[in-house]
Enzyme design. Structure first.
Site, PDB file in Angstrom:
ATOM      1  N   GLU A  18      24.953  34.580  24.852  1.00 46.28           N
ATOM      2  CA  GLU A  18      26.242  34.770  24.196  1.00 46.28           C
ATOM      3  C   GLU A  18      27.186  35.675  24.986  1.00 46.28           C
ATOM      4  O   GLU A  18      28.412  35.520  24.907  1.00 46.28           O
ATOM      5  CB  GLU A  18      26.063  35.318  22.771  1.00 46.28           C
ATOM      6  CG  GLU A  18      25.618  36.762  22.643  1.00 46.28           C
ATOM      7  CD  GLU A  18      24.116  36.959  22.751  1.00 46.28           C
ATOM      8  OE1 GLU A  18      23.637  38.019  22.322  1.00 46.28           O
ATOM      9  OE2 GLU A  18      23.426  36.059  23.276  1.00 46.28           O
ATOM     10  N   LYS A 111      16.011  22.988  46.321  1.00 47.73           N
ATOM     11  CA  LYS A 111      14.614  23.390  46.097  1.00 47.73           C
ATOM     12  C   LYS A 111      13.787  22.269  45.450  1.00 47.73           C
ATOM     13  O   LYS A 111      12.564  22.360  45.369  1.00 47.73           O
ATOM     14  CB  LYS A 111      14.555  24.658  45.246  1.00 47.73           C
ATOM     15  CG  LYS A 111      15.085  25.896  45.972  1.00 47.73           C
ATOM     16  CD  LYS A 111      15.109  27.105  45.079  1.00 47.73           C
ATOM     17  CE  LYS A 111      15.553  28.341  45.853  1.00 47.73           C
ATOM     18  NZ  LYS A 111      16.939  28.263  46.328  1.00 47.73           N
ATOM     19  N   LEU A 175      27.253  31.305  46.771  1.00 43.23           N
ATOM     20  CA  LEU A 175      27.583  32.722  46.945  1.00 43.23           C
ATOM     21  C   LEU A 175      28.203  33.287  45.674  1.00 43.23           C
ATOM     22  O   LEU A 175      29.161  32.724  45.139  1.00 43.23           O
ATOM     23  CB  LEU A 175      28.562  32.904  48.106  1.00 43.23           C
ATOM     24  CG  LEU A 175      28.003  32.642  49.507  1.00 43.23           C
ATOM     25  CD1 LEU A 175      29.114  32.588  50.526  1.00 43.23           C
ATOM     26  CD2 LEU A 175      26.995  33.712  49.886  1.00 43.23           C
TER      27      LEU A 175
END
Length: 333
Positions: A18, A111, A175
């Site tokens: 939240e 990944k 980034l």
């Protein structure tokens, strides 16, 4: 922020955290006072909550970025990675098709390629979910997909006439995103060091948040069904060089004013990331920074049964869940 700038009819933010949801809500209301903004709290693990939200708002496009992304933490809690990433993606993809969503775009990661960690493998399963939904729905068999409800929830089911188009986008590190190495290095430099690098030879691909988001939005337009879009991340960056350059940019000398310490690869960490599997091949799009990886062939019926087994194992906290994950993702080692 970029979607808000394109004047959508309505923008719905759905998040379990939240604080972040509230912050972005305040910012967007300030910057775009005319924007019809809805901010909702909920989990992608909760079929009933998803069904409720999709039933009420009927979104045209879903950008699905919800995931546990921290590699070492997911190595310690593999069932949570499967519950949140793999099963959560399935449930969200299911709700999208059941409620007539036009486009579903999954945010994946490099990944997922030949994964050596549970997080990467869980995201590879997410890509397989997208490919499965794309194929089954294109063939008019959406009604054969099980909803994967954990507690027999009564939710809206997919019909044979569902038309949702699915795609995944895969890219490297962003980034300044949550968990990014840049804020960590900045804090370590401010505290006087040491700046910690896991390995002197570790490399990563990087792009900025605005670049990544812009490419995600464009890839969503190119999607026809089941593609994995792969972004050109440019040249990889040595994390050691990045750390040393950041120290120099602060007017300090590496290993003199600020020490650089090598701490060793963490659980599930690779020296380098790959952008796609060799067997996927690559196709160009109109944007030279966006390529399409050809979908891998796998048996959707077997995969759906495996998803049911994974859900059962994850909910039970099965300590051997990695073996099940390896059965689903043959490239996971």
């Amino acid at each position: 922020r970029q979607i808000a700038g394109h004047e959508p009819k309505q923008l719905i933010i759905f998040d379990i955290y939240e604080n972040n949801a509230y912050e972005i809500q305040l910012e967007l209301k300030r910057k775009y006072p005319e924007l019809d903004l809805v901010t909702l709290i909920g989990s992608v693990r909760d079929s009933r909550r998803l069904d409720q939200v999709f039933e009420k708002y009927h979104p045209d496009i879903v950008y699905h970025a919800a995931a546990h992304k921290h590699v070492p933490l997911m190595e310690m809690s593999p069932c949570e990675a499967i519950k949140n990433n793999s099963i959560g993606t399935y449930k969200t993809a299911y709700a999208a098709a059941a409620h007539g969503c036009k486009h579903f775009v999954l945010i994946s990661t490099d990944k997922a390629v030949n994964p050596v960690n549970v997080m990467g493998a869980s995201k590879r399963i997410c890509e397989m979910v997208v490919q499965t939904f794309a194929r089954v729905i294109e063939e008019g068999r959406g009604n054969t997909l099980p909803p994967l409800c954990g507690h027999g929830e009564q939710i809206t089911r997919i019909t044979a006439g569902a038309k949702t188009e699915y795609a995944a986008v895969r890219f490297g590190n962003v980034l300044g995103s949550n968990g990014s190495v840049i804020p960590i290095f900045r804090r370590q430099i401010q505290e006087g060091g040491p700046v910690t690098v896991t390995h002197p030879d570790i490399i990563r691909y990087f792009m900025t948040i605005p670049e990544a988001v812009s490419l995600v939005l464009q890839a969503g337009v190119y999607a026809k069904g089941g593609e994995i879009f792969i972004f050109d991340m440019g040249e990889p960056v040595k994390i050691d060089t990045l750390a040393r350059n950041m120290i120099k940019l602060c007017g300090l000398q590496p290993d003199v004013d600020i020490q650089v310490a090598y701490t060793g690869l963490r659980p599930g960490e690779k020296l380098y990331e790959e952008k796609l599997m060799a067997e996927e091949g690559m196709e160009r799009t109109k944007n030279e920074l966006i390529h399409i990886g050809h979908p891998l062939v796998f048996d959707e019926n077997v995969f759906i049964r495996q998803m049911e087994q994974l859900q059962e194992a994850a909910n039970a906290g099965d300590e051997n869940i990695r073996e099940l994950v390896a059965a689903v993702v043959p490239t996971y080692h």
